[in-house]
Design a protein around this motif. Structure first.
Motif: not given
Length: 100
Positions: A2, A4, A28-29, A85-87
């Motif tokens: 993860t 974030s 990611i971002s 997947v997302g962050d």
């Protein structure tokens, strides 16, 4: 992994990740996040992000090493697959140091 709640270590000497093959990379971002791989027979377990830092998307980039947080840490590996997947960077498979 993860990202974030990540701890990022910026180096004043502009450290760069070791050269590598058979690593995994995801976006990611605005970061390109790279994990693992192999260099001269040594299996890597480090996590790096190529961070875009400004208006000029070509020259304003900086490599930063990320220290994953949490109790479950990925083992060094190469030849694995990854997806963002997302962050979160999800990894699957690959070979570990002991050849598994």
């Amino acid at each position: 992994i993860t990202l974030s709640n990540r701890t990022v270590r910026h180096s004043p000497h502009r450290d760069l990740p070791a050269s590598r093959a058979l690593h995994a990379a995801v976006r990611i971002s605005t970061d390109m996040v790279v994990f693992g791989g192999i260099n001269s027979g040594y299996v890597l377990g480090d996590l790096w992000a190529l961070r875009v830092m400004g208006e000029d998307k070509i020259t304003d980039m900086l490599w930063v090493q990320i220290e994953p947080s949490g109790t479950l840490q990925p083992e060094p590996r190469f030849g694995h697959a990854a997806a963002a997947v997302g962050d979160v960077m999800l990894m699957f498979g690959g070979e570990l140091r002991n050849g598994l």
